[in-house]
Design a protein around this motif. Structure first.
Motif, PDB file in Angstrom:
ATOM      1  N   GLU A  30       0.831  -1.199   0.000  1.00 55.22           N
ATOM      2  CA  GLU A  30       0.000   0.000   0.000  1.00 55.22           C
ATOM      3  C   GLU A  30       0.868   1.251   0.000  1.00 55.22           C
ATOM      4  N   GLU A  31       1.981   1.222   0.745  1.00 52.04           N
ATOM      5  CA  GLU A  31       2.874   2.377   0.781  1.00 52.04           C
ATOM      6  C   GLU A  31       3.588   2.557  -0.562  1.00 52.04           C
ATOM      7  N   VAL A  32       3.970   1.457  -1.194  1.00 58.95           N
ATOM      8  CA  VAL A  32       4.607   1.562  -2.510  1.00 58.95           C
ATOM      9  C   VAL A  32       3.656   2.153  -3.521  1.00 58.95           C
ATOM     10  N   ARG A  34       1.191   4.169  -2.923  1.00 60.73           N
ATOM     11  CA  ARG A  34       1.005   5.599  -2.651  1.00 60.73           C
ATOM     12  C   ARG A  34       2.172   6.412  -3.192  1.00 60.73           C
ATOM     13  N   LYS A  35       3.402   5.863  -3.040  1.00 57.03           N
ATOM     14  CA  LYS A  35       4.559   6.563  -3.575  1.00 57.03           C
ATOM     15  C   LYS A  35       4.448   6.713  -5.103  1.00 57.03           C
ATOM     16  N   LEU A  36       4.056   5.640  -5.756  1.00 52.46           N
ATOM     17  CA  LEU A  36       3.960   5.681  -7.203  1.00 52.46           C
ATOM     18  C   LEU A  36       2.853   6.619  -7.649  1.00 52.46           C
ATOM     19  N   PHE A  37       1.724   6.627  -6.941  1.00 50.06           N
ATOM     20  CA  PHE A  37       0.636   7.527  -7.296  1.00 50.06           C
ATOM     21  C   PHE A  37       1.019   8.983  -7.060  1.00 50.06           C
ATOM     22  N   ALA A  38       1.870   9.209  -6.071  1.00 49.35           N
ATOM     23  CA  ALA A  38       2.334  10.571  -5.843  1.00 49.35           C
ATOM     24  C   ALA A  38       3.138  11.076  -7.040  1.00 49.35           C
ATOM     25  N   ALA A  39       4.013  10.202  -7.562  1.00 51.80           N
ATOM     26  CA  ALA A  39       4.770  10.588  -8.744  1.00 51.80           C
ATOM     27  C   ALA A  39       3.862  10.813  -9.943  1.00 51.80           C
ATOM     28  N   TYR A  40       2.859   9.972 -10.067  1.00 49.58           N
ATOM     29  CA  TYR A  40       1.939  10.127 -11.197  1.00 49.58           C
ATOM     30  C   TYR A  40       1.134  11.421 -11.088  1.00 49.58           C
ATOM     31  N   VAL A  41       0.663  11.747  -9.887  1.00 45.95           N
ATOM     32  CA  VAL A  41      -0.136  12.966  -9.712  1.00 45.95           C
ATOM     33  C   VAL A  41       0.697  14.191 -10.039  1.00 45.95           C
ATOM     34  N   ARG A  42       1.958  14.211  -9.588  1.00 42.24           N
ATOM     35  CA  ARG A  42       2.816  15.357  -9.893  1.00 42.24           C
ATOM     36  C   ARG A  42       3.031  15.480 -11.402  1.00 42.24           C
ATOM     37  N   LYS A  43       3.286  14.355 -12.058  1.00 39.25           N
ATOM     38  CA  LYS A  43       3.515  14.419 -13.497  1.00 39.25           C
ATOM     39  C   LYS A  43       2.254  14.838 -14.235  1.00 39.25           C
ATOM     40  N   ALA A  44       1.111  14.332 -13.813  1.00 41.95           N
ATOM     41  CA  ALA A  44      -0.137  14.691 -14.475  1.00 41.95           C
ATOM     42  C   ALA A  44      -0.468  16.154 -14.268  1.00 41.95           C
ATOM     43  N   SER A  45      -0.168  16.711 -13.073  1.00 47.48           N
ATOM     44  CA  SER A  45      -0.452  18.127 -12.832  1.00 47.48           C
ATOM     45  C   SER A  45       0.407  19.018 -13.713  1.00 47.48           C
ATOM     46  N   MET A  46       1.699  18.646 -13.887  1.00 47.10           N
ATOM     47  CA  MET A  46       2.560  19.444 -14.738  1.00 47.10           C
ATOM     48  C   MET A  46       2.115  19.355 -16.203  1.00 47.10           C
ATOM     49  N   ALA A  47       1.689  18.167 -16.637  1.00 48.89           N
ATOM     50  CA  ALA A  47       1.187  18.029 -18.003  1.00 48.89           C
ATOM     51  C   ALA A  47      -0.095  18.798 -18.192  1.00 48.89           C
ATOM     52  N   GLY A  48      -0.951  18.874 -17.162  1.00 47.40           N
ATOM     53  CA  GLY A  48      -2.189  19.637 -17.249  1.00 47.40           C
ATOM     54  C   GLY A  48      -1.940  21.114 -17.354  1.00 47.40           C
ATOM     55  N   LEU A  49      -0.882  21.588 -16.703  1.00 49.21           N
ATOM     56  CA  LEU A  49      -0.555  23.012 -16.803  1.00 49.21           C
ATOM     57  C   LEU A  49      -0.207  23.379 -18.235  1.00 49.21           C
ATOM     58  N   ASN A  50       0.479  22.507 -18.920  1.00 53.01           N
ATOM     59  CA  ASN A  50       0.831  22.820 -20.299  1.00 53.01           C
ATOM     60  C   ASN A  50      -0.408  22.973 -21.157  1.00 53.01           C
ATOM     61  N   VAL A  89       2.134  15.673  -1.505  1.00 60.82           N
ATOM     62  CA  VAL A  89       1.188  14.738  -2.110  1.00 60.82           C
ATOM     63  C   VAL A  89       1.109  13.453  -1.315  1.00 60.82           C
ATOM     64  N   ASP A  90       2.212  13.043  -0.670  1.00 59.98           N
ATOM     65  CA  ASP A  90       2.188  11.815   0.132  1.00 59.98           C
ATOM     66  C   ASP A  90       1.205  11.931   1.281  1.00 59.98           C
ATOM     67  N   THR A  91       1.143  13.110   1.863  1.00 62.03           N
ATOM     68  CA  THR A  91       0.203  13.298   2.980  1.00 62.03           C
ATOM     69  C   THR A  91      -1.234  13.211   2.500  1.00 62.03           C
ATOM     70  N   LEU A  92      -1.497  13.797   1.344  1.00 65.80           N
ATOM     71  CA  LEU A  92      -2.861  13.715   0.799  1.00 65.80           C
ATOM     72  C   LEU A  92      -3.237  12.282   0.467  1.00 65.80           C
ATOM     73  N   LEU A  93      -2.307  11.532  -0.112  1.00 61.40           N
ATOM     74  CA  LEU A  93      -2.621  10.152  -0.461  1.00 61.40           C
ATOM     75  C   LEU A  93      -2.770   9.270   0.757  1.00 61.40           C
ATOM     76  N   SER A  94      -2.054   9.595   1.825  1.00 65.03           N
ATOM     77  CA  SER A  94      -2.182   8.791   3.046  1.00 65.03           C
ATOM     78  C   SER A  94      -3.558   8.943   3.677  1.00 65.03           C
ATOM     79  N   GLN A  95      -4.264  10.005   3.355  1.00 65.35           N
ATOM     80  CA  GLN A  95      -5.593  10.214   3.897  1.00 65.35           C
ATOM     81  C   GLN A  95      -6.685   9.500   3.110  1.00 65.35           C
ATOM     82  N   LEU A  96      -6.307   8.912   1.959  1.00 63.99           N
ATOM     83  CA  LEU A  96      -7.292   8.218   1.145  1.00 63.99           C
ATOM     84  C   LEU A  96      -7.486   6.790   1.639  1.00 63.99           C
ATOM     85  N   SER A  97      -8.698   6.322   1.518  1.00 57.89           N
ATOM     86  CA  SER A  97      -9.018   4.951   1.894  1.00 57.89           C
ATOM     87  C   SER A  97      -8.649   4.008   0.745  1.00 57.89           C
ATOM     88  N   PRO A  98      -8.584   2.692   0.992  1.00 56.12           N
ATOM     89  CA  PRO A  98      -8.279   1.765  -0.111  1.00 56.12           C
ATOM     90  C   PRO A  98      -9.291   1.844  -1.243  1.00 56.12           C
TER      91      PRO A  98
END
Length: 439
Positions: A30-32, A34-50, A89-98
């Motif tokens: 579950e922690e792995v 969350r780490k991967l989703f954090a990277a994905y969210v950051r990348k998706a946000s930067m792509a959305g800005l473009n 982003v890790d803190t936000l993802l840690s607050q999400l349920s499965p």
């Protein structure tokens, strides 16, 4: 995560974001995730800005580096980007349920290589596995289901002779089209029209053959018209074309040339032996080939040597190349359909430059059907340097080589014919004169 801003004279800002994550061995799945989703969210946000601000972005690496060129202050949801720099982003993802994590997983880009392949598919089967996969049983089950499933009933059953659906009817021609069709009619005059109207089928077929309308008749009709034999019965315009019976040709008789006798004649320089034919003789030993090629340099009467389909290999072909360098009388060499490699063929063509007596060389259909560009260019250069070669039997694949070889051979033929007309020389005398004068 670190951000570096660089200001240039044109006031263009270059913002480089580098993100790296370390996955420890004691992390749970579950922690792995969350780490991967954090990277994905950051990348998706930067792509959305473009896409929102019309920026020109370029991703240099799909895992760690994202480069963005901006010409003005970028905003997301009405706020500056600096507001989101300190967002964890890790803190936000840690607050999400499965359940919320699984919903977020369905929105993940399937081409994202940050996720394992098993998690890139949005479909999740909730059934427990019944056992290991058996491919044979699965195919049998699919075939059984296909056979047992009834076909869909037709809304309107088929009945023979009944038209189903709307029948297509060609549209009516307009006045312009009808006028164009009427103008196509050719007025040949009363005399020609009367002659064609009264002509029989045989006469029209003969006329088509004379005018060259081959597509209007079959081969039997065409040849019968040219030979004036009369048309075959039942092969008119409405007749059924039948295949012409193939002609049976007798098999070629075996070559009964005595190998040992001809070798002795070549060694003794017999003046009666000017044409040696070993074509299609099987099981000739290498020793006999070597004996023949060793006697060629001293022979002064042999002019034609045929070695087609005799199993000639590279080892004895090299002996032949050495003999051609010293022979002064051989004019025609035919060594087609053997097992000579392309490099050895080049050496044989190169050997012709020493004696310059060979007028015709045939060496097609060897072990390698394709010579290659390098070999063909070498042969082309050697042929262009040979003033005595008139015919070359080799399959050249490239157009440049074929054109250059054909042009040079034609020049040799024209020059040889001109020399014969001027001096009334024979073929051998003309080639010898060209060689001696280095024409």
């Amino acid at each position: 995560m670190g951000t570096v801003e660089e200001t240039y004279e044109s006031e263009v800002r270059r913002k480089v974001t580098r993100t790296s994550y370390k996955i420890q061995e004691d992390m749970t799945d579950e922690e792995v995730r969350r780490k991967l989703f954090a990277a994905y969210v950051r990348k998706a946000s930067m792509a959305g800005l473009n896409g929102v601000n019309g920026e020109n972005g370029r991703r240099t690496s799909s895992t760690t580096t994202t480069t963005t060129m901006t010409t003005q202050a970028a905003k997301l949801y009405g706020k500056d980007l600096s507001v989101y720099d300190d967002l964890d982003v890790d803190t936000l993802l840690s607050q999400l349920s499965p359940e919320e994590i699984s919903l977020l997983a369905k929105e993940v880009d399937p081409d994202d290589n940050l996720l394992p392949p098993s998690q890139r598919c949005s479909y999740e089967c909730e059934k427990e596995p019944t056992g290991p996969l058996d491919r044979k049983k699965l195919i049998e089950h699919i075939n059984k289901q296909a056979l047992e499933t009834p076909d869909r009933p037709e809304a309107k059953p088929f009945v023979a002779g009944v038209i189903r659906g709307k029948k297509w009817e060609p549209p009516e021609q307009s006045e312009k089209e009808r006028e164009a069709d009427e103008q196509i009619a050719i007025d040949m005059g009363d005399e020609y029209e009367h002659a064609l109207n009264d002509a029989t089928q045989e006469e029209i077929i003969d006329l088509a053959a004379i005018l060259g309308f081959h597509s209007m008749m079959n081969q039997d009709q065409y040849h019968a018209s040219l030979l004036n034999k009369g048309q075959p019965i039942g092969l008119g315009w409405d007749g059924v074309t039948k295949a012409t019976q193939p002609k049976a040709y007798p098999a070629e008789p075996p070559n009964l040339t005595d190998i040992d006798k001809t070798i002795r004649q070549v060694q003794e320089d017999d003046h009666t032996l000017t044409d040696l034919n070993w074509n299609n003789i099987k099981n000739i030993s290498d020793e006999k080939f070597e004996s023949l090629f060793e006697a060629l340099p001293e022979n002064t009467h042999l002019e034609v040597l045929n070695l087609t389909n005799v199993g000639l290999t590279d080892r004895v072909a090299l002996k032949l190349a050495e003999a051609l360098e010293r022979n002064q009388t051989l004019r025609v060499l035919n060594m087609e359909t053997n097992f000579v490699s392309p490099p050895v063929i080049v050496k044989i063509v190169k050997a012709l430059l020493k004696s310059r007596t060979i007028e015709e060389l045939r060496a097609a259909n060897q072990r390698s059907q394709v010579l290659g560009n390098k070999i063909e260019m070498e042969i082309t250069q050697l042929v262009e340097a040979n003033p005595s070669l008139l015919r070359l039997g080799l399959h050249l694949e490239y157009n440049d080589a074929r054109h250059r070889v054909a042009s040079h051979l034609q020049r040799n033929i024209d020059r040889t014919g001109r020399c014969r007309r001027m001096g009334h020389f024979s073929a051998s005398q003309t080639v010898g004169w060209i060689r001696d004068n280095k024409f």
